[in-house]
Design a protein around this motif. Structure first.
Motif, short mmCIF file in Angstrom:
data_model
loop_
_atom_site.label_atom_id
_atom_site.label_comp_id
_atom_site.label_asym_id
_atom_site.label_seq_id
_atom_site.Cartn_x
_atom_site.Cartn_y
_atom_site.Cartn_z
N SER A 1 -24.55 -53.87 59.97
CA SER A 1 -23.72 -53.82 59.26
C SER A 1 -23.88 -54.23 57.17
O SER A 1 -25.43 -53.46 56.97
CB SER A 1 -22.73 -55.45 58.80
N THR A 2 -22.83 -53.61 56.79
CA THR A 2 -23.24 -53.14 55.04
C THR A 2 -23.03 -55.46 54.78
O THR A 2 -22.22 -55.27 55.20
CB THR A 2 -22.38 -52.72 54.02
N LEU A 3 -23.82 -55.66 53.79
CA LEU A 3 -23.66 -57.05 53.85
C LEU A 3 -23.46 -57.08 52.11
O LEU A 3 -23.89 -56.87 51.26
CB LEU A 3 -24.66 -57.41 53.46
N ARG A 4 -22.16 -57.41 51.86
CA ARG A 4 -21.38 -57.72 50.73
C ARG A 4 -22.19 -58.94 50.41
O ARG A 4 -20.93 -59.74 50.78
CB ARG A 4 -19.76 -56.58 50.52
N ALA A 5 -22.12 -58.66 48.98
CA ALA A 5 -21.91 -60.72 47.83
C ALA A 5 -20.44 -60.82 47.30
O ALA A 5 -20.55 -59.81 46.59
CB ALA A 5 -23.10 -60.46 47.67
N GLU A 6 -20.27 -62.11 47.76
CA GLU A 6 -18.69 -62.35 46.88
C GLU A 6 -19.38 -63.17 45.76
O GLU A 6 -19.94 -64.22 46.04
CB GLU A 6 -17.79 -62.58 47.96
N ARG A 7 -19.21 -62.99 45.04
CA ARG A 7 -20.48 -63.23 43.09
C ARG A 7 -18.46 -64.78 42.21
O ARG A 7 -17.20 -63.70 42.34
CB ARG A 7 -20.42 -62.50 42.41
N PHE A 8 -19.36 -65.27 41.74
CA PHE A 8 -18.17 -66.48 40.93
C PHE A 8 -19.03 -66.16 40.27
O PHE A 8 -20.58 -67.23 40.41
CB PHE A 8 -18.28 -67.40 41.81
N ALA A 9 -19.04 -66.77 38.01
CA ALA A 9 -19.40 -67.15 37.51
C ALA A 9 -21.93 -65.47 37.93
O ALA A 9 -22.53 -66.67 36.83
CB ALA A 9 -20.06 -68.00 37.24
N GLY A 10 -21.62 -64.77 38.47
CA GLY A 10 -22.89 -63.89 38.15
C GLY A 10 -22.99 -64.32 39.90
O GLY A 10 -24.44 -63.65 40.10
N LEU A 11 -23.02 -64.98 40.28
CA LEU A 11 -23.58 -66.21 41.03
C LEU A 11 -23.50 -65.49 42.52
O LEU A 11 -21.91 -65.59 42.94
CB LEU A 11 -24.68 -66.99 41.38
N THR A 12 -23.99 -65.48 43.81
CA THR A 12 -23.60 -65.19 44.98
C THR A 12 -23.09 -66.35 46.08
O THR A 12 -24.05 -67.40 45.79
CB THR A 12 -24.29 -64.12 45.76
N LYS A 13 -21.82 -66.43 46.40
CA LYS A 13 -21.17 -67.78 46.55
C LYS A 13 -20.82 -67.64 48.17
O LYS A 13 -21.01 -68.71 48.63
CB LYS A 13 -19.44 -67.13 45.68
N SER A 14 -20.17 -66.20 48.08
CA SER A 14 -20.58 -65.76 49.65
C SER A 14 -20.53 -64.10 50.46
O SER A 14 -21.28 -63.79 49.49
CB SER A 14 -19.16 -65.96 50.77
N LEU A 15 -20.99 -64.07 51.35
CA LEU A 15 -21.79 -62.78 52.28
C LEU A 15 -20.55 -62.31 53.49
O LEU A 15 -20.13 -63.33 53.99
CB LEU A 15 -22.65 -63.21 52.58
N ILE A 16 -20.70 -61.19 53.48
CA ILE A 16 -19.76 -60.44 53.93
C ILE A 16 -20.76 -59.86 54.76
O ILE A 16 -20.86 -58.84 54.12
CB ILE A 16 -18.84 -59.88 53.23
N ALA A 17 -20.49 -59.93 56.19
CA ALA A 17 -21.20 -58.83 57.07
C ALA A 17 -20.26 -57.90 57.09
O ALA A 17 -18.84 -57.75 57.68
CB ALA A 17 -21.73 -59.15 58.05
N VAL A 18 -20.08 -56.38 56.64
CA VAL A 18 -19.05 -55.66 57.51
C VAL A 18 -19.35 -54.70 58.01
O VAL A 18 -20.39 -53.33 57.34
CB VAL A 18 -17.78 -54.99 55.95
N ARG A 19 -18.80 -53.82 58.84
CA ARG A 19 -18.85 -52.14 59.44
C ARG A 19 -17.55 -51.73 59.61
O ARG A 19 -16.60 -52.32 60.29
CB ARG A 19 -19.47 -52.95 60.59
N ALA A 20 -17.75 -50.44 59.56
CA ALA A 20 -16.42 -49.68 60.08
C ALA A 20 -16.62 -48.65 60.53
O ALA A 20 -17.89 -47.62 59.91
CB ALA A 20 -15.42 -49.61 58.19
N ALA A 21 -15.93 -48.53 61.92
CA ALA A 21 -16.63 -47.59 62.74
C ALA A 21 -15.88 -46.05 61.78
O ALA A 21 -15.09 -45.66 61.71
CB ALA A 21 -15.42 -47.81 63.45
#
Length: 198
Positions: A178-198
Motif C-alpha cells: 500500500s501507499t502510506l499517506r500521512a494526514e497532518r495537523f499543524a505540520g505533524l502526522t495525525k493519522s496514517l492511511i494505507a491506500v491501495r487502488a487496483a
C-alpha cells in the motif's frame, strides 16, 4: 479533518459512487452523510446498528478479524476501515484484520491515528499513549476532555487496554503493498492511511 479525508477518498477512487464497499467496523450513518456515497455499502461491526438500514446499505453484526464464511467468500471493489485496527486487540488480531482487507478486495483504505502524534485522540490528552497503563487508567477516568467517561476505574482500565496506537513500521508491515499517506495537523502526522487502488 473528516471532510478532508472524505475528499481524499473520492479523489483516490473517482468511481466511488459506482463501487461496492465493505466497511469493517464502520456505521451506516457515516456513509449517509458522506459527500460521495458508494453504490452499495456493507457494514460489519461488533456493535449492533440501530434504526432502519437504507436500500443502498447492508449491515452484519460480526468480528472484522474473524468474518463468517458468508462474508469471507464475497468480493468487493473496496475495503474501507476507519479508526478500527488500533482497537482489535493485539498483533495477531491486527494481522487477521489485514488478511481480511487483502482477501476481500484489490483496493483498500485503512486509516488509524498515528501513535506519535502528541495528543492521544481518544481522550484528547497530551502524551497519554506513552504512559504506563496505571497512569493512562487514571487519566481515562479523570481527564475532562474524554468523549465518554467510564463509571469507575475498572471501566477506565478496560477502555485503556483496548487502544493500541500504531506507528509507520506497523502499518507498513500489515499493508506492505500500500501507499502510506500521512494526514497532518499543524505540520505533524495525525493519522496514517494505507491506500491501495487496483
Amino acid at each position: 479533518m473528516r471532510a478532508r479525508r472524505a475528499g481524499w477518498l473520492a479523489e483516490q477512487f473517482p468511481d466511488l459512487a459506482e463501487m461496492s464497499v465493505i466497511d469493517l467496523g464502520g456505521r451506516v450513518s457515516s456513509w449517509a452523510g458522506a459527500p460521495v456515497r458508494p453504490k452499495h455499502v456493507h457494514v460489519v461491526n461488533l456493535e449492533r446498528e440501530s434504526g432502519d438500514v437504507p436500500s443502498w446499505a447492508e449491515v452484519d453484526h460480526g468480528d472484522a478479524c474473524d468474518l463468517p464464511e458468508a462474508i469471507r467468500g464475497r468480493r468487493y471493489d473496496l475495503v474501507y476501515s476507519n479508526s478500527v485496527i488500533e482497537h482489535v486487540g493485539g498483533h495477531e488480531r491486527r494481522l487477521r484484520l489485514a488478511e481480511a482487507v487483502h482477501a476481500l478486495a484489490d483496493s483498500h483504505w485503512v486509516q488509524t491515528p498515528y501513535r506519535y502524534f502528541p495528543i492521544e485522540p481518544h481522550w484528547v490528552a497530551p502524551g497519554m499513549q506513552f504512559l504506563p497503563a496505571a497512569a493512562r487508567t487514571t487519566m481515562a477516568h479523570r481527564w475532562p476532555l474524554v468523549h465518554s467517561r467510564a463509571d469507575d476505574r475498572a471501566g477506565a482500565l478496560e477502555s485503556v487496554l483496548w487502544v493500541e496506537l500504531l506507528d509507520r513500521t506497523q502499518m507498513r508491515y500489515y499493508f506492505p503493498d500500500s501507499t502510506l499517506r500521512a494526514e497532518r495537523f499543524a505540520g505533524l502526522t495525525k493519522s496514517l492511511i494505507a491506500v491501495r487502488a487496483a
